[in-house]
Design an enzyme around this catalytic site. Structure first.
Site, PDB file in Angstrom:
ATOM      1  N   TRP A 269      35.837 -44.311  21.608  1.00 54.47           N
ATOM      2  CA  TRP A 269      37.187 -44.185  21.067  1.00 54.47           C
ATOM      3  C   TRP A 269      38.237 -43.919  22.124  1.00 54.47           C
ATOM      4  O   TRP A 269      39.419 -43.890  21.823  1.00 54.47           O
ATOM      5  CB  TRP A 269      37.234 -43.036  20.045  1.00 54.47           C
ATOM      6  CG  TRP A 269      36.503 -41.800  20.508  1.00 54.47           C
ATOM      7  CD1 TRP A 269      35.234 -41.429  20.151  1.00 54.47           C
ATOM      8  CD2 TRP A 269      36.950 -40.809  21.450  1.00 54.47           C
ATOM      9  NE1 TRP A 269      34.866 -40.270  20.803  1.00 54.47           N
ATOM     10  CE2 TRP A 269      35.909 -39.864  21.613  1.00 54.47           C
ATOM     11  CE3 TRP A 269      38.130 -40.622  22.175  1.00 54.47           C
ATOM     12  CZ2 TRP A 269      36.007 -38.764  22.453  1.00 54.47           C
ATOM     13  CZ3 TRP A 269      38.225 -39.530  23.026  1.00 54.47           C
ATOM     14  CH2 TRP A 269      37.178 -38.623  23.153  1.00 54.47           C
TER      15      TRP A 269
ATOM     16  N   LYS B 259      31.496 -53.316  17.780  1.00 54.19           N
ATOM     17  CA  LYS B 259      31.600 -52.142  16.918  1.00 54.19           C
ATOM     18  C   LYS B 259      32.421 -51.089  17.644  1.00 54.19           C
ATOM     19  O   LYS B 259      31.931 -50.419  18.543  1.00 54.19           O
ATOM     20  CB  LYS B 259      30.232 -51.555  16.567  1.00 54.19           C
ATOM     21  CG  LYS B 259      30.378 -50.567  15.410  1.00 54.19           C
ATOM     22  CD  LYS B 259      29.280 -49.541  15.329  1.00 54.19           C
ATOM     23  CE  LYS B 259      29.482 -48.356  16.207  1.00 54.19           C
ATOM     24  NZ  LYS B 259      30.695 -47.534  15.941  1.00 54.19           N
ATOM     25  N   PRO B 260      33.694 -50.970  17.246  1.00 53.14           N
ATOM     26  CA  PRO B 260      34.495 -49.894  17.836  1.00 53.14           C
ATOM     27  C   PRO B 260      34.062 -48.566  17.232  1.00 53.14           C
ATOM     28  O   PRO B 260      33.295 -48.523  16.271  1.00 53.14           O
ATOM     29  CB  PRO B 260      35.922 -50.241  17.420  1.00 53.14           C
ATOM     30  CG  PRO B 260      35.778 -51.048  16.169  1.00 53.14           C
ATOM     31  CD  PRO B 260      34.438 -51.730  16.224  1.00 53.14           C
TER      32      PRO B 260
ATOM     33  N   SER C  39      28.436 -42.131  25.209  1.00 53.03           N
ATOM     34  CA  SER C  39      27.817 -40.959  25.819  1.00 53.03           C
ATOM     35  C   SER C  39      26.391 -41.266  26.287  1.00 53.03           C
ATOM     36  O   SER C  39      25.754 -42.212  25.801  1.00 53.03           O
ATOM     37  CB  SER C  39      27.778 -39.830  24.791  1.00 53.03           C
ATOM     38  OG  SER C  39      27.004 -40.229  23.687  1.00 53.03           O
TER      39      SER C  39
ATOM     40  N   ALA D 195      23.794 -39.487  25.665  1.00 60.01           N
ATOM     41  CA  ALA D 195      22.859 -39.272  24.548  1.00 60.01           C
ATOM     42  C   ALA D 195      22.880 -40.479  23.601  1.00 60.01           C
ATOM     43  O   ALA D 195      21.819 -40.961  23.176  1.00 60.01           O
ATOM     44  CB  ALA D 195      23.249 -38.008  23.793  1.00 60.01           C
TER      45      ALA D 195
ATOM     46  N   GLU E 190      26.960 -48.276  29.861  1.00 62.51           N
ATOM     47  CA  GLU E 190      28.066 -47.599  30.558  1.00 62.51           C
ATOM     48  C   GLU E 190      28.181 -46.218  29.935  1.00 62.51           C
ATOM     49  O   GLU E 190      28.710 -46.083  28.826  1.00 62.51           O
ATOM     50  CB  GLU E 190      29.372 -48.362  30.334  1.00 62.51           C
ATOM     51  CG  GLU E 190      29.412 -49.736  30.953  1.00 62.51           C
ATOM     52  CD  GLU E 190      29.575 -49.698  32.458  1.00 62.51           C
ATOM     53  OE1 GLU E 190      29.683 -48.604  33.029  1.00 62.51           O
ATOM     54  OE2 GLU E 190      29.565 -50.774  33.052  1.00 62.51           O
TER      55      GLU E 190
ATOM     56  N   CYS F 219      35.756 -41.333  31.154  1.00 60.99           N
ATOM     57  CA  CYS F 219      34.462 -41.179  31.813  1.00 60.99           C
ATOM     58  C   CYS F 219      34.627 -40.981  33.314  1.00 60.99           C
ATOM     59  O   CYS F 219      33.753 -40.420  33.971  1.00 60.99           O
ATOM     60  CB  CYS F 219      33.607 -42.397  31.542  1.00 60.99           C
ATOM     61  SG  CYS F 219      34.447 -43.933  31.939  1.00 60.99           S
TER      62      CYS F 219
ATOM     63  N   GLU G 134      29.256 -33.130  30.985  1.00 61.00           N
ATOM     64  CA  GLU G 134      30.532 -33.797  30.706  1.00 61.00           C
ATOM     65  C   GLU G 134      31.276 -33.023  29.619  1.00 61.00           C
ATOM     66  O   GLU G 134      30.698 -32.702  28.580  1.00 61.00           O
ATOM     67  CB  GLU G 134      30.251 -35.229  30.237  1.00 61.00           C
ATOM     68  CG  GLU G 134      31.500 -36.071  30.142  1.00 61.00           C
ATOM     69  CD  GLU G 134      31.203 -37.513  29.742  1.00 61.00           C
ATOM     70  OE1 GLU G 134      30.373 -37.734  28.841  1.00 61.00           O
ATOM     71  OE2 GLU G 134      31.824 -38.417  30.329  1.00 61.00           O
TER      72      GLU G 134
HETATM   73  P1  NAD Z   1      29.430 -41.916  21.619  1.00 58.26           P
HETATM   74  O1  NAD Z   1      28.166 -42.124  22.381  1.00 58.26           O
HETATM   75  O2  NAD Z   1      29.461 -40.851  20.602  1.00 58.26           O
HETATM   76  O3  NAD Z   1      29.824 -43.252  20.855  1.00 58.26           O
HETATM   77  C1  NAD Z   1      30.108 -44.465  21.528  1.00 58.26           C
HETATM   78  C2  NAD Z   1      29.898 -45.603  20.552  1.00 58.26           C
HETATM   79  O4  NAD Z   1      28.506 -45.674  20.245  1.00 58.26           O
HETATM   80  C3  NAD Z   1      30.609 -45.426  19.208  1.00 58.26           C
HETATM   81  O5  NAD Z   1      31.017 -46.675  18.723  1.00 58.26           O
HETATM   82  C4  NAD Z   1      29.513 -44.842  18.341  1.00 58.26           C
HETATM   83  O6  NAD Z   1      29.712 -45.069  16.971  1.00 58.26           O
HETATM   84  C5  NAD Z   1      28.284 -45.583  18.861  1.00 58.26           C
HETATM   85  N1  NAD Z   1      27.020 -44.878  18.676  1.00 58.26           N
HETATM   86  C6  NAD Z   1      26.783 -43.555  18.782  1.00 58.26           C
HETATM   87  N2  NAD Z   1      25.477 -43.294  18.523  1.00 58.26           N
HETATM   88  C7  NAD Z   1      24.891 -44.493  18.260  1.00 58.26           C
HETATM   89  C8  NAD Z   1      23.561 -44.889  17.904  1.00 58.26           C
HETATM   90  N3  NAD Z   1      22.598 -44.008  17.762  1.00 58.26           N
HETATM   91  N4  NAD Z   1      23.314 -46.198  17.723  1.00 58.26           N
HETATM   92  C9  NAD Z   1      24.286 -47.107  17.880  1.00 58.26           C
HETATM   93  N5  NAD Z   1      25.576 -46.799  18.165  1.00 58.26           N
HETATM   94  C10 NAD Z   1      25.864 -45.502  18.375  1.00 58.26           C
HETATM   95  O7  NAD Z   1      30.596 -41.741  22.690  1.00 58.26           O
HETATM   96  P2  NAD Z   1      32.139 -41.424  22.390  1.00 58.26           P
HETATM   97  O8  NAD Z   1      32.241 -39.958  22.103  1.00 58.26           O
HETATM   98  O9  NAD Z   1      32.698 -42.390  21.420  1.00 58.26           O
HETATM   99  O10 NAD Z   1      32.812 -41.767  23.804  1.00 58.26           O
HETATM  100  C11 NAD Z   1      32.846 -40.893  24.849  1.00 58.26           C
HETATM  101  C12 NAD Z   1      31.737 -41.194  25.841  1.00 58.26           C
HETATM  102  O11 NAD Z   1      31.888 -42.519  26.365  1.00 58.26           O
HETATM  103  C13 NAD Z   1      31.776 -40.287  27.034  1.00 58.26           C
HETATM  104  O12 NAD Z   1      30.482 -39.832  27.341  1.00 58.26           O
HETATM  105  C14 NAD Z   1      32.310 -41.188  28.145  1.00 58.26           C
HETATM  106  O13 NAD Z   1      31.952 -40.776  29.419  1.00 58.26           O
HETATM  107  C15 NAD Z   1      31.731 -42.501  27.764  1.00 58.26           C
HETATM  108  N6  NAD Z   1      32.483 -43.601  28.393  1.00 58.26           N
HETATM  109  C16 NAD Z   1      31.903 -44.263  29.443  1.00 58.26           C
HETATM  110  C17 NAD Z   1      32.593 -45.294  30.083  1.00 58.26           C
HETATM  111  C18 NAD Z   1      31.982 -46.022  31.254  1.00 58.26           C
HETATM  112  O14 NAD Z   1      32.555 -47.009  31.694  1.00 58.26           O
HETATM  113  N7  NAD Z   1      30.845 -45.587  31.773  1.00 58.26           N
HETATM  114  C19 NAD Z   1      33.865 -45.664  29.625  1.00 58.26           C
HETATM  115  C20 NAD Z   1      34.416 -44.975  28.562  1.00 58.26           C
HETATM  116  C21 NAD Z   1      33.707 -43.953  27.948  1.00 58.26           C
END
Ligand code: NAD
Length: 493
Positions: free
Chosen positions: A148, A172-173, A226, A228, A247, A281, A381
């Site tokens: 997000w 999937k956003p 993330s 996780a 990523e 990130c 983080e």
């Molecule tokens: P998140 O892992 O909670 O969710 C990211 C996306 O994955 C969302 O669309 C979510 O719905 C989906 N998702 C979550 N669990 C899932 C599962 N079990 N199966 C399938 N899809 C799943 O992360 P967030 O809180 O939305 O974003 C923040 C994180 O993103 C931070 O850790 C940040 O560092 C990372 N990030 C990394 C980069 C990069 O380029 N490395 C860029 C931007 C953000």
């Protein structure tokens, strides 16, 4: 209508709903928005699969033309998209308008160019009597799962490279920030992208994300989120041996050597801390400053952080917006409180910004000293505007501390000494090392980490390796029925 499948908006069939909250007020912006379920994902993947067959055969020039038109349309609709992005995420309009959206346009134009450069590296006679050559073909359907924090830019990273390479994409956003990604899909149709090539399913990770990552017709799962979440996606994708690009999170070190231009380092640290309210990130999170300059650095950064203007994300004067959600606020507050309890000192900030809506999620820019290297504050983080500052005395120690977390996404080194800069760039283990700056990106350069920050690349020509398959074709050029190598099996008859 929170699905975009086959060129049109649809209502999801899944039973889950979400209230979309305005992060700057805490009010419900839209109540009971339906979310995608597994059946919706099934439709989206099916439509993508069937649309991809033609698109995979389109010439690179045809694919490039669509991406160029899409870039133009994003540019024409920049103000509308920037405002929507700022409202949904809570990010300052100056950032959406002058950074995120121009980068989306640039990524589209970059991949329009790259679409025409896809190459196989070899063609020739490697075995007598045969010509071999390399084909680079699309993989099929790519699932893009995005976070997000930069909804449109992440959609651009996840969609434009695979489309340029001839794939179809199901995006999937995050369920919290679906608006601009849905709008991007509409603009793609207006740009001439055939229906089905860019479908959007908005739903939770557990439901829609899992259904996508575990789908047998998805060839690559390109995940940003993330660490996780990435692990769960890898587990889901492993059921069908599906390729993954990860990523993940970061914990960027920011190393200030004793010869650094301190004014530049101070301004860089402020920028690296407040960007997107620290929900980046690549944010600067751990500043290691030579012991001879640390007091000066802390005073300088704290002085600016304490005057950062927070407020309405749509006000051009706003320098930092709220955190995206109450949950994110609670998690940042917890990390800061725990650092305090562990004996660290909060030099500035540390909690809810005064004078702003109580129900919103405005967290003060925060600078903390005295945290231990092995503390949670330094090792995990936080994803908020929180900078920990720690001292070092030798270059070896600085590099060892910079490398001492599980992450390896990005880092920066601040020095006027060329040799030190070269050493830091070589020895700090991160996907990107900046010298005397922190955060700028280029579409031509790869984004992607090591260790707990993941693997694979977004942006640049390297990302096309993620979305193509290299294939070998070997053709007999003798015209002879009896191949020379058959003698190793049977006598000529
Ligand atoms: P998140 O892992 O909670 O969710 C990211 C996306 O994955 C969302 O669309 C979510 O719905 C989906 N998702 C979550 N669990 C899932 C599962 N079990 N199966 C399938 N899809 C799943 O992360 P967030 O809180 O939305 O974003 C923040 C994180 O993103 C931070 O850790 C940040 O560092 C990372 N990030 C990394 C980069 C990069 O380029 N490395 C860029 C931007 C953000």
């Amino acid at each position: 209508m929170s699905l975009f499948i086959d060129g049109e908006r649809h209502e999801p069939t899944g039973p889950e709903t979400i209230d979309l909250i305005d992060p700057a007020t805490g009010n419900v912006a839209r109540a009971n928005v339906p979310l995608a379920g597994p059946e919706d994902v099934e439709r989206a993947v099916k439509s993508a699969r069937s649309a991809q067959r033609e698109w995979g055969r389109a010439t690179p020039g045809e694919r490039a033309a669509v991406l160029h038109r899409l870039a133009d349309l994003v540019e024409e609709n920049l103000e509308e998209l920037a405002q929507a992005e700022s409202r949904e995420v809570g990010k300052p309009i100056r950032m959406s308008r002058e950074s995120d959206l121009p980068m989306v346009v640039d990524v589209a134009r970059f991949f329009a160019g790259e679409a025409r450069h896809l190459e196989g590296a070899a063609s020739g006679e490697y075995v007598p009597g045969y010509t071999s050559w390399i084909r680079r073909d699309p993989v099929g359907v790519v699932a893009g799962i995005a976070p997000w924090n930069f909804p449109l830019l992440m959609a651009a990273w996840k969609a434009f490279a695979p489309l340029a390479a001839g794939n179809a994409v199901v995006l999937k956003p995050s369920e919290m920030t679906p608006g601009t990604t849905l709008r991007l899909a509409e603009l793609a149709i207006e740009a001439g992208l055939p229906a089905g090539l860019l479908n959007v399913v908005t739903g939770t990770g557990r439901t829609a994300g899992h259904a996508l990552a575990s789908h047998s017709d998805v060839a690559v799962v390109s995940f940003t989120g993330s660490t996780a979440g990435g692990r769960e996606v890898m587990r889901a994708a492993s059921g069908h041996n599906t390729r993954v690009l990860m990523e993940l999170g970061g914990k960027a070190p920011f190393v200030v050597f004793d010869d650094a231009d301190l004014d530049a380092a101070i301004q860089g640290a402020v920028a690296g801390t407040i960007t997107n309210a620290g929900q980046d990130c690549a944010a600067a999170t751990r500043a290691y400053v030579h012991e001879s300059r640390i007091d000066e650095f802390v005073d300088g950064v704290a002085a600016i952080l304490s005057t950062i203007r927070m407020g309405d994300p749509l006000d051009p004067a706003t320098e930092m917006g709220p955190l995206v959600s109450a949950k994110q606020f609670a998690s940042v507050q917890y990390a800061v409180d725990r650092a305090r309890a562990d004996g660290a000192t909060v030099v500035t900030g540390g909690g809810r910004a005064p004078g702003l809506p109580e129900r919103a999620n405005f967290f003060q820019p925060t600078l903390i000293t005295g945290a231990a290297q092995d503390s949670q504050l330094v090792q995990t983080e936080i994803f908020g505007p929180v900078l920990a500052v720690l001292p070092f005395s030798t270059d070896d120690e600085a590099i060892a501390l910079a490398n001492d977390t599980a992450y390896g996404l990005v880092a920066s080194a601040w020095t006027t000494d060329f040799t030190r800069a070269m050493r830091a760039s070589r020895e700090i283990n991160a996907g990107c090392v900046w010298i005397n700056d922190h955060l700028p990106l280029a579409s031509e350069m790869p984004q992607g980490g090591v260790g707990a920050s993941g693997f694979g690349k977004d942006m640049s020509k390297y990302s096309l390796d993620e979305y193509t398959v290299v294939r070998h074709v070997m053709a007999d050029i003798t015209g002879s029925a009896s191949k020379e190598w058959h003698r190793t099996l049977f006598d000529a008859r």
